[in-house]
Design an enzyme around this catalytic site. Structure first.
Site, PDB file in Angstrom:
ATOM      1  N   GLU A   6       0.204  -1.262  -0.076  1.00 49.68           N
ATOM      2  CA  GLU A   6      -0.258   0.050   0.557  1.00 49.68           C
ATOM      3  C   GLU A   6       0.758   1.823   0.454  1.00 49.68           C
ATOM      4  O   GLU A   6       1.750   1.345   0.564  1.00 49.68           O
ATOM      5  CB  GLU A   6      -0.947  -0.219   1.373  1.00 49.68           C
ATOM      6  CG  GLU A   6      -2.351  -0.786   1.213  1.00 49.68           C
ATOM      7  CD  GLU A   6      -2.984  -1.172   0.138  1.00 49.68           C
ATOM      8  OE1 GLU A   6      -2.918  -0.057  -1.108  1.00 49.68           O
ATOM      9  OE2 GLU A   6      -3.362  -2.023  -0.252  1.00 49.68           O
ATOM     10  N   PHE A  22       1.944   5.271   0.334  1.00 45.68           N
ATOM     11  CA  PHE A  22       1.256   6.592   1.359  1.00 45.68           C
ATOM     12  C   PHE A  22       0.136   7.383   1.269  1.00 45.68           C
ATOM     13  O   PHE A  22      -0.201   7.362   3.168  1.00 45.68           O
ATOM     14  CB  PHE A  22       1.990   7.662   0.838  1.00 45.68           C
ATOM     15  CG  PHE A  22       2.997   8.597   2.128  1.00 45.68           C
ATOM     16  CD1 PHE A  22       3.509   8.533   3.353  1.00 45.68           C
ATOM     17  CD2 PHE A  22       2.089  10.167   2.018  1.00 45.68           C
ATOM     18  CE1 PHE A  22       3.197   9.257   4.447  1.00 45.68           C
ATOM     19  CE2 PHE A  22       2.689  11.026   2.852  1.00 45.68           C
ATOM     20  CZ  PHE A  22       3.494  10.640   4.257  1.00 45.68           C
ATOM     21  N   ASP A  29       3.821  19.173  -2.689  1.00 44.19           N
ATOM     22  CA  ASP A  29       3.475  18.577  -4.292  1.00 44.19           C
ATOM     23  C   ASP A  29       1.898  19.084  -3.509  1.00 44.19           C
ATOM     24  O   ASP A  29       1.012  20.111  -3.557  1.00 44.19           O
ATOM     25  CB  ASP A  29       3.183  17.544  -4.735  1.00 44.19           C
ATOM     26  CG  ASP A  29       4.207  18.008  -6.185  1.00 44.19           C
ATOM     27  OD1 ASP A  29       4.480  19.105  -6.060  1.00 44.19           O
ATOM     28  OD2 ASP A  29       5.096  17.207  -6.657  1.00 44.19           O
ATOM     29  N   THR A  46      -5.592   8.350  -3.681  1.00 41.52           N
ATOM     30  CA  THR A  46      -5.754   8.683  -3.080  1.00 41.52           C
ATOM     31  C   THR A  46      -5.108   9.652  -2.902  1.00 41.52           C
ATOM     32  O   THR A  46      -5.093  10.708  -1.522  1.00 41.52           O
ATOM     33  CB  THR A  46      -5.411   6.921  -1.830  1.00 41.52           C
ATOM     34  OG1 THR A  46      -4.297   7.154  -1.796  1.00 41.52           O
ATOM     35  CG2 THR A  46      -6.311   6.193  -2.190  1.00 41.52           C
ATOM     36  N   PHE A  47      -3.797   9.983  -3.425  1.00 38.19           N
ATOM     37  CA  PHE A  47      -2.622  11.134  -3.289  1.00 38.19           C
ATOM     38  C   PHE A  47      -4.374  12.034  -3.808  1.00 38.19           C
ATOM     39  O   PHE A  47      -3.884  13.481  -2.897  1.00 38.19           O
ATOM     40  CB  PHE A  47      -2.172  11.013  -4.311  1.00 38.19           C
ATOM     41  CG  PHE A  47      -1.828  12.205  -4.451  1.00 38.19           C
ATOM     42  CD1 PHE A  47      -0.173  11.572  -3.330  1.00 38.19           C
ATOM     43  CD2 PHE A  47      -1.255  13.487  -5.018  1.00 38.19           C
ATOM     44  CE1 PHE A  47       1.586  12.650  -4.252  1.00 38.19           C
ATOM     45  CE2 PHE A  47      -0.435  14.441  -5.217  1.00 38.19           C
ATOM     46  CZ  PHE A  47       1.259  13.741  -4.347  1.00 38.19           C
TER      47      PHE A  47
HETATM   48  N1  GDP Z   1       6.019  14.334  -5.292  1.00 37.73           N
HETATM   49  C1  GDP Z   1       4.473  13.966  -6.700  1.00 37.73           C
HETATM   50  N2  GDP Z   1       4.262  12.256  -5.734  1.00 37.73           N
HETATM   51  C2  GDP Z   1       3.517  11.527  -6.400  1.00 37.73           C
HETATM   52  C3  GDP Z   1       3.002  12.421  -7.010  1.00 37.73           C
HETATM   53  N3  GDP Z   1       1.311  11.741  -7.936  1.00 37.73           N
HETATM   54  C4  GDP Z   1       2.024  10.197  -6.921  1.00 37.73           C
HETATM   55  N4  GDP Z   1       3.461  10.308  -6.371  1.00 37.73           N
HETATM   56  C5  GDP Z   1       3.608   9.366  -6.002  1.00 37.73           C
HETATM   57  O1  GDP Z   1       3.492   7.768  -6.322  1.00 37.73           O
HETATM   58  C6  GDP Z   1       2.435   7.837  -4.750  1.00 37.73           C
HETATM   59  C7  GDP Z   1       1.217   7.288  -5.290  1.00 37.73           C
HETATM   60  O2  GDP Z   1       0.556   6.192  -4.079  1.00 37.73           O
HETATM   61  P1  GDP Z   1      -0.542   6.872  -3.262  1.00 37.73           P
HETATM   62  O3  GDP Z   1      -0.100   7.323  -1.872  1.00 37.73           O
HETATM   63  O4  GDP Z   1      -0.701   5.451  -2.964  1.00 37.73           O
HETATM   64  O5  GDP Z   1      -2.151   7.205  -3.816  1.00 37.73           O
HETATM   65  P2  GDP Z   1      -2.194   6.724  -4.804  1.00 37.73           P
HETATM   66  O6  GDP Z   1      -1.280   4.981  -5.453  1.00 37.73           O
HETATM   67  O7  GDP Z   1      -2.490   7.772  -6.007  1.00 37.73           O
HETATM   68  O8  GDP Z   1      -3.451   6.403  -4.725  1.00 37.73           O
HETATM   69  C8  GDP Z   1       3.003   8.650  -3.641  1.00 37.73           C
HETATM   70  O9  GDP Z   1       2.400   9.022  -2.491  1.00 37.73           O
HETATM   71  C9  GDP Z   1       4.226   9.644  -4.140  1.00 37.73           C
HETATM   72  O10 GDP Z   1       5.049   9.118  -3.636  1.00 37.73           O
HETATM   73  C10 GDP Z   1       2.258  13.993  -7.068  1.00 37.73           C
HETATM   74  O11 GDP Z   1       1.719  14.362  -7.805  1.00 37.73           O
HETATM   75  N5  GDP Z   1       3.993  14.749  -6.506  1.00 37.73           N
HETATM   76 MG    MG Z   2      -1.385   3.312  -4.502  1.00 39.25          MG
END
Ligand code: GDP
Ligand code: MG
Ligand code: NAG
Ligand code: NAG
Length: 426
Positions: free
Chosen positions: A52, A54, A369, A386-387
């Site tokens: 999973e 962040f 960000d 989820t971001f």
């Molecule tokens: N710096 C940055 N990292 C991102 C961005 N979008 C995704 N990430 C990276 O990709 C991960 C996406 O995983 P998560 O937090 O599970 O969100 P989700 O997968 O979009 O639901 C984040 O924790 C970041 O490390 C962004 O817009 N900026």
């Molecule tokens: Mg994710």
């Protein structure tokens, strides 16, 4: 840089007494306890499925924090002495890592004293300090429950809340938080269906002093979007320095400040008042999720040409010239998006200095960000990310009208999902 004093928890929880050993020493029964020893808490550890990301982990934290909050306010001495131990951040899939686990404490990303105003939390390294002060060289957890879903739940359609200790569906993993000096001789698998607060039934019948819950994501929210959900959420204030970095970027490149944008927050989240009059900085913010989303959700993620069209359309409508793009896309894709926008529009992206990147890792960069997106006049996220959800929540807390927050990029005009609207509740 001053970090919040994580030990302030002791000024806020009445001090009970502890004996190390088999028995738990409860604060109402002090006569059995050696009062010269450390404060007697029970410790609740938890961890989340390794794959999973962040922002889902932040969501699982809220479930556990609501549980810890309710335990603390319980009248039952068996339950109200629990501290929730925050699992350090190691080996997150998206952050790119080598062999050694990073063990990043929560204070790197969050304001611990803010978290503690909602739930009695401590960092794992603090727990280690207690042990060391008492000459312990390793931690043997009294009990580990590995949560698992009921196997027949979906076939039977029987979704009654319940739990029972059952046969493990997978061989139990006996390594905790990537440490070799944490073990347990008592591991059970717990089939579970229900909200995290139902785990209090498990914690009540088990007198262990240290209890670990593996796969805590199996437990659900009590009520997603309820008042208590939002209290837990508002307590998740980011680390002060990350906020300062984001504010500096807003000021320097986006002419955005709390004064002009009407985005002031109370110093203490408990003093936050309901409001819907945030204006936001004079820029459009877009969270453009790429990489694994391109493969995993091909029906939701538009190509860059469509993204550029949607950005242009919105900038025209809002009479803005600046767009801030938060993205996990490789530089090449970002450059391509840039080339698809007319030169009269200014496109911005946050690039961390080497120092910031080293100190805060990819996680801190992603948070900066997220913060910059939170303060924009208008936000467009990526469907099902989820971001993006966490940004939307932050904007609810800042007091934006919902229509400038709950928007997502569309694959194409005909196939455009509207995101769910999770309004803040005070
Ligand atoms: N710096 C940055 N990292 C991102 C961005 N979008 C995704 N990430 C990276 O990709 C991960 C996406 O995983 P998560 O937090 O599970 O969100 P989700 O997968 O979009 O639901 C984040 O924790 C970041 O490390 C962004 O817009 N900026
Ligand atoms: Mg994710
Ligand atoms: C366990 O090991 C880690 C890393 O080596 C160390 O920081 C921690 O203090 C140890 N815990 C105990 C209880 O000794
Ligand atoms: C920045 O914002 C302020 C307040 O809205 C405005 O008066 C000023 O003209 C803006 N500056 C620039 C360079 O756009």
């Amino acid at each position: 840089m001053i970090f919040p004093n994580v030990l302030t928890i002791f000024t806020y929880i009445s001090i009970p007494v502890l004996i190390f050993g088999e028995e738990v020493c409860y604060r109402n029964k002090l006569d059995n306890c050696d009062t010269k020893k450390m404060p007697a808490f029970r410790y609740l550890f938890y961890d989340v499925n390794p794959s999973e990301g962040f922002n889902l982990r932040r969501d699982v934290y809220m479930r556990m924090a609501v549980l810890a909050h309710k335990l603390k306010h319980s009248n039952d001495p068996i339950l109200n002495s629990f501290l929730l131990v925050l699992p350090p951040w190691s080996h997150l899939m998206h952050w790119g890592y080598s062999e050694d686990p990073e063990q990043i404490p929560w204070s790197t990303f969050f304001d611990i004293s803010s978290l503690q105003k909602f739930a009695p939390v401590i960092e794992l390294h603090e727990y280690f300090s207690y042990l060391k002060n008492n000459k312990y060289t390793k931690s043997i957890l009294d009990k580990v429950y590995i949560l698992q879903h009921y196997e027949d739940m979906f076939e039977s359609g029987n979704f009654v809340d319940k739990w029972s200790v059952e046969k493990c569906q997978k061989p139990p993993k006996l390594r905790f938080f990537h440490y070799t000096n944490i073990t347990s001789n008592n591991v059970q698998c717990l089939s579970f269906h229900g909200p995290a607060t139902k785990l209090s039934e498990v914690l009540k019948q088990d007198k262990s002093r240290t209890i670990m819950l593996e796969h805590a994501e199996v437990a659900l929210h009590d009520m997603f979007g309820s008042q208590i959900y939002w209290q837990a959420r508002r307590s998740m204030r980011f680390n002060f320095e990350l906020r300062a970095i984001a504010n500096e970027f807003r000021q320097l490149y986006l002419n955005s400040s709390d004064k002009d944008d009407n985005t002031y927050l109370a110093k203490d989240w408990k003093d936050d008042k309901p409001k819907r009059n945030a204006i936001g900085g004079p820029y459009l913010a877009v969270h453009l999720r790429r990489r694994d989303f391109l493969r995993g959700r091909p029906d939701d993620v538009p190509d860059l040409k469509r993204v550029a069209e949607q950005i242009t359309e919105k900038l025209e409508e809002l009479e803005l010239s600046k767009v801030f793009v938060a993205t996990d896309a490789p530089q090449k894709e970002y450059d391509e998006l840039n080339s698809l926008l007319l030169p009269k529009y200014e496109i911005y992206k946050y690039t961390a200095s080497k120092t910031v990147e080293k100190k805060y890792s990819a996680g801190g960069v992603a948070i900066v960000d997220q913060i910059i997106c939170s303060y924009a006049r208008y936000f467009i996220g990526t469907s099902e990310s989820t971001f993006s959800f966490r940004i939307q929540e932050e904007r609810e807390i800042l007091g934006f009208p919902t229509k400038v927050t709950f928007n997502v990029l569309c694959k194409d005009k005909k196939k455009c999902k509207k995101p769910s609207l999770w309004k803040i509740v005070y």
